[in-house]
Scaffold this active site. Structure first.
Site, PDB file in Angstrom:
ATOM      1  N   TYR A   1      48.838  -2.851 -13.502  1.00  0.00           N
ATOM      2  CA  TYR A   1      49.095  -3.363 -11.823  1.00  0.00           C
ATOM      3  C   TYR A   1      47.866  -3.132 -10.825  1.00  0.00           C
ATOM      4  O   TYR A   1      47.748  -4.180 -10.558  1.00  0.00           O
ATOM      5  CB  TYR A   1      50.316  -3.989 -11.428  1.00  0.00           C
ATOM      6  CG  TYR A   1      51.377  -4.608 -12.046  1.00  0.00           C
ATOM      7  CD1 TYR A   1      52.155  -4.709 -13.307  1.00  0.00           C
ATOM      8  CD2 TYR A   1      51.705  -6.265 -12.658  1.00  0.00           C
ATOM      9  CE1 TYR A   1      52.576  -5.340 -14.554  1.00  0.00           C
ATOM     10  CE2 TYR A   1      52.103  -6.859 -13.080  1.00  0.00           C
ATOM     11  CZ  TYR A   1      52.696  -6.556 -14.344  1.00  0.00           C
ATOM     12  OH  TYR A   1      53.742  -7.117 -15.082  1.00  0.00           O
TER      13      TYR A   1
ATOM     14  N   ASN B   1      48.107 -11.946  -9.819  1.00  0.00           N
ATOM     15  CA  ASN B   1      48.585 -11.873 -10.336  1.00  0.00           C
ATOM     16  C   ASN B   1      49.562 -13.438  -9.752  1.00  0.00           C
ATOM     17  O   ASN B   1      50.067 -12.657  -8.910  1.00  0.00           O
ATOM     18  CB  ASN B   1      49.455 -11.035 -10.984  1.00  0.00           C
ATOM     19  CG  ASN B   1      50.863 -10.613 -11.368  1.00  0.00           C
ATOM     20  OD1 ASN B   1      51.056 -11.133 -12.581  1.00  0.00           O
ATOM     21  ND2 ASN B   1      52.263 -10.192 -10.766  1.00  0.00           N
ATOM     22  N   GLU B   2      49.914 -14.194 -10.569  1.00  0.00           N
ATOM     23  CA  GLU B   2      50.808 -14.967  -9.809  1.00  0.00           C
ATOM     24  C   GLU B   2      50.300 -15.550  -7.973  1.00  0.00           C
ATOM     25  O   GLU B   2      51.091 -15.517  -6.993  1.00  0.00           O
ATOM     26  CB  GLU B   2      52.337 -14.126  -9.598  1.00  0.00           C
ATOM     27  CG  GLU B   2      52.918 -14.152 -11.261  1.00  0.00           C
ATOM     28  CD  GLU B   2      54.459 -13.864 -10.794  1.00  0.00           C
ATOM     29  OE1 GLU B   2      55.032 -13.392  -9.680  1.00  0.00           O
ATOM     30  OE2 GLU B   2      55.243 -13.977 -11.880  1.00  0.00           O
TER      31      GLU B   2
ATOM     32  N   ASP C   1      55.959 -18.321 -14.127  1.00  0.00           N
ATOM     33  CA  ASP C   1      56.555 -19.790 -14.218  1.00  0.00           C
ATOM     34  C   ASP C   1      56.903 -20.851 -13.699  1.00  0.00           C
ATOM     35  O   ASP C   1      57.100 -20.463 -13.247  1.00  0.00           O
ATOM     36  CB  ASP C   1      57.691 -19.126 -15.402  1.00  0.00           C
ATOM     37  CG  ASP C   1      57.559 -19.990 -16.905  1.00  0.00           C
ATOM     38  OD1 ASP C   1      56.994 -20.858 -17.345  1.00  0.00           O
ATOM     39  OD2 ASP C   1      58.246 -19.274 -18.198  1.00  0.00           O
TER      40      ASP C   1
ATOM     41  N   GLU D   1      54.023 -11.241 -19.375  1.00  0.00           N
ATOM     42  CA  GLU D   1      56.029 -10.574 -18.912  1.00  0.00           C
ATOM     43  C   GLU D   1      56.511 -11.148 -19.690  1.00  0.00           C
ATOM     44  O   GLU D   1      55.996 -12.563 -19.842  1.00  0.00           O
ATOM     45  CB  GLU D   1      56.038 -10.655 -17.280  1.00  0.00           C
ATOM     46  CG  GLU D   1      55.268  -9.845 -16.673  1.00  0.00           C
ATOM     47  CD  GLU D   1      55.579  -9.692 -15.252  1.00  0.00           C
ATOM     48  OE1 GLU D   1      56.652 -10.658 -14.776  1.00  0.00           O
ATOM     49  OE2 GLU D   1      54.711  -9.462 -13.749  1.00  0.00           O
TER      50      GLU D   1
END
Ligand SMILES: *[C@@H]1O[C@H](CO)[C@@H](O)[C@H](O)[C@H]1NC(C)=O
Ligand SMILES: *[C@@H]1O[C@H](CO)[C@@H](O)[C@H](O)[C@H]1NC(C)=O
Ligand SMILES: *[C@@H]1O[C@H](CO)[C@@H](O)[C@H](O)[C@H]1NC(C)=O
Ligand SMILES: *[C@@H]1O[C@H](CO)[C@@H](O)[C@H](O)[C@H]1NC(C)=O
Ligand SMILES: *[C@@H]1O[C@H](CO)[C@@H](O)[C@H](O)[C@H]1NC(C)=O
Ligand SMILES: CC(=O)N[C@H]1CO[C@H](CO)[C@@H](O)[C@@H]1O
Length: 556
Positions: free
Chosen positions: A97, A166-167, A206, A270
């Protein structure tokens, strides 16, 4: 399970073998699938590999984002320690990450390569190295960090994909999407200009299908509407935890139909629900067989290292305080059993995979407010030109200017507003598609620009260019540059331009600014006791705080 120093011997042997080892095959995409060089369908069967950084528990940090990070691919002894465990799991990929491009990664990368392990590398770093979720911008310092990382990793044969975020985008703040898509566009253009075939990817949080599908479509659409891949990512990652306990395959039915017609490869960046222990990992059976394998290209189990959320503990390996030994838990053993039982489907063949169609971008909706008007490509040369000819310059007394830029910008924008000006020129707004001419510059340049506007608005009163000793009047403003606005016009001749970025000339540490010199924020440090570090959360590495947050607060 215990590992001792004999692992280091095994590692040395693996390193010695490298000279004779041929490169790992390139992985590329055809249609909506991944293929190896020999045409075999490729699936990601991996694990998240990021040691915990320090997390500040703070109500303003709901995602428990880390304040610093450890670069696991720069930790030669750590890679040696972990490699046998990764091999026993049977993984072909790890996701990292945060990496520090100022460090050397040769040994970890080559031994992982020799073991058939690809890497999926996130280009952002905690803190100032990410696109901020709540007040996004896409600026020279971020682009430079992304490119510096690419330059360091492009020599390795086992980089499968670079994640541009990421997100970053969450369901109620979707305008940040335009900035992430711009990051993908510029990253992709840079890779292409260097003939690097590594995939450009994003890892999404998600959520409801409305949100998840709209975001996925937006990230893989063509803003120009001409079926070009220039603004589309190559690989979509979904951080998905919906298969829990001993669920059956139907747990994935909705997600499967939602992505059935998706245009590019998608995988689970993930997975591994912890709310119904024990983790059986039986979802892998479903993931690596039809019908799911007709839609998805595998996934990454979360997580090798310890990682905690409010739901509990995701980690499968515990590292001893001195960093020398690994103890794995039952989750690890169960994942090993499931991963070892996986056989990759071979269909469709590459020749029948078709080609990718890049559709026009979805129109913005109430639920998903992202326009097709993307921020321009951040322009290093234009921003440093500007910084040099502004009338009042940010000359920080603090050794880490990024620590004070935010509060000073708040102050400068507030003062400017009281004097009839505004911070529009440095602001970016993806909801309106308006990107100020200076919005792509690093925070220090934006600050100098704002300070100069205030200084000029007060008739160049010397007191207005002080900011507690953080600013200095520039005695070298070229004649003919009447004010900050004229400076911007002369340096930034084409403010909305999209172009192929080139490598930065300044290679400061992650978080560094292109004009203010490198800062050391986000420096990895592997020498400390790992067990001293508080838990690190796999989700959401984007920063919550940033300069622009202050700007908009002041202007609101
Ligand atoms: C978005 O949702 C989160 C979590 O529910 C909440 O904390 C945050 O305030 C919301 N932000 C906006 C801009 O609505
Ligand atoms: C670009 O990469 C391809 C595939 O690896 C190679 O065949 C080609 O020679 C490269 N071109 C240049 C200009 O390096
Ligand atoms: C963008 O502009 C819209 C419309 O003027 C405004 O409502 C919104 O608050 C702005 N967003 C930001 C982040 O400033
Ligand atoms: C510089 O700015 C910081 C942050 O606003 C402030 O705390 C400090 O007093 C200013 N002056 C000096 C000399 O650092
Ligand atoms: C790394 O961390 C250790 C322990 O926290 C500290 O003693 C050491 O000074 C740090 N090293 C660097 C280079 O920051
Ligand atoms: C410009 C900017 O976002 N600066 C931030 C960098 O990180 C430090 C420490 O986390 C913050 O305090 C700054 O506001």
């Amino acid at each position: 399970m215990r590992a001792t120093s004999r692992l280091f011997a095994a590692f040395a042997a693996a390193t010695a073998l490298l000279a004779g080892v041929s490169a790992l095959p390139k992985i590329s995409k055809t249609g909506k699938y991944l293929y190896s060089e020999d045409g075999t369908r490729f699936f990601i069967k991996g694990i998240a590999y990021q040691p915990p950084g320090k997390v500040a528990a703070d109500p303003n940090n709901p995602f428990l984002e880390p304040a610093d990070f450890i670069d696991p691919l720069a930790d030669t002894a750590g890679c040696a320690r972990d490699l046998p465990f990764l091999q026993s799991l049977g993984v072909n990929a790890v996701r990292v990450y945060s990496v520090d491009f100022t460090k050397n990664h040769d040994t970890c990368m080559s031994t992982f390569s020799a073991a058939g392990i690809y890497t999926i590398i996130d280009l952002s770093t905690p803190g100032n190295g990410s696109i901020a979720r709540n007040s996004p911008s896409w600026t020279t310092n971020l682009l430079d960090n992304y490119i510096n990382t690419i330059n360091v990793f492009s020599k390795y044969d086992n980089v499968l994909a670079y994640n541009v975020g990421n997100e970053v985008i969450v369901s109620n703040i979707t305008s940040a999407t335009a900035f992430v898509k711009a990051a993908a566009r510029d990253t992709k253009a840079y890779l292409k200009s260097k003939n690097i075939s590594t995939l450009t990817a994003y890892a999404a949080i998600d959520g409801s299908d409305d949100f998840v599908v709209a975001l996925a479509e937006y990230m893989s659409c063509d803003v120009g509407g001409t079926n070009s891949d220039a603004t589309a990512i190559d690989l979509y990652g979904l951080n998905n935890y919906e298969f829990c306990g001993d669920d059956d395959a139907s747990a994935y039915s909705d997600k499967n139909s939602a992505f059935a017609n998706y245009n590019i490869p998608a995988y689970f960046s993930e997975f591994g629900c912890i709310t119904q222990p024990p983790r059986l990992w039986t979802e892998t059976k479903t993931m690596f067989s039809s019908p799911m394998s007709d839609v998805w290209s595998g996934g990454l189990a979360f997580s090798y290292f310890q990682s905690t959320s409010s739901q509990g503990q995701f980690g499968m390996a515990t590292i001893s305080a001195d960093g020398s030994t690994v103890t794995t838990n039952d989750d690890f053993d169960r994942l090993k059993t499931q991963y070892q039982a996986v056989t990759f489907p071979t269909t469709p063949s590459q020749s029948s995979a078709g080609s990718t169609t890049y559709g026009a971008c979805p129109a913005p909706s109430d639920a998903f407010q992202a326009l097709s008007t993307l921020p321009p490509t951040p322009n290093d040369a234009a921003c440093s030109c500007l910084e040099n000819i502004l009338s009042c310059q940010f000359t920080p007394t603090n050794p880490d200017p990024l620590l004070i830029v935010g509060s000073l910008l708040d102050e400068a924008c507030g003062l400017l507003g009281q004097n009839g000006g505004s911070c529009d020129d440095i602001s970016a707004n993806a909801t309106t598609g308006k990107y100020g001419p200076v919005s792509g510059c690093d925070p220090s340049t934006k600050l100098s620009y704002t300070m100069s506007q205030f200084y000029e608005a007060t008739n160049r009163n010397v007191q207005s260019c002080s900011f507690g000793g953080n600013a200095t009047v520039n005695s070298n403003v070229p004649s003919g540059v009447a004010n900050a606005n004229a400076a911007a016009s002369s340096c930034i001749s084409n403010p909305g331009a999209t172009f192929v970025p080139s490598a930065p000339t300044v290679t400061g540490g992650p978080g560094g600014s292109s004009s203010g010199g490198g800062s050391s924020s986000g420096n990895g440090n592997n020498s400390g006791a790992l067990s001293d570090r508080s838990a690190w959360m796999g989700i959401g590495l984007a920063t919550v705080f940033s300069v622009a947050a202050g700007v908009f607060t002041v202007l609101a």
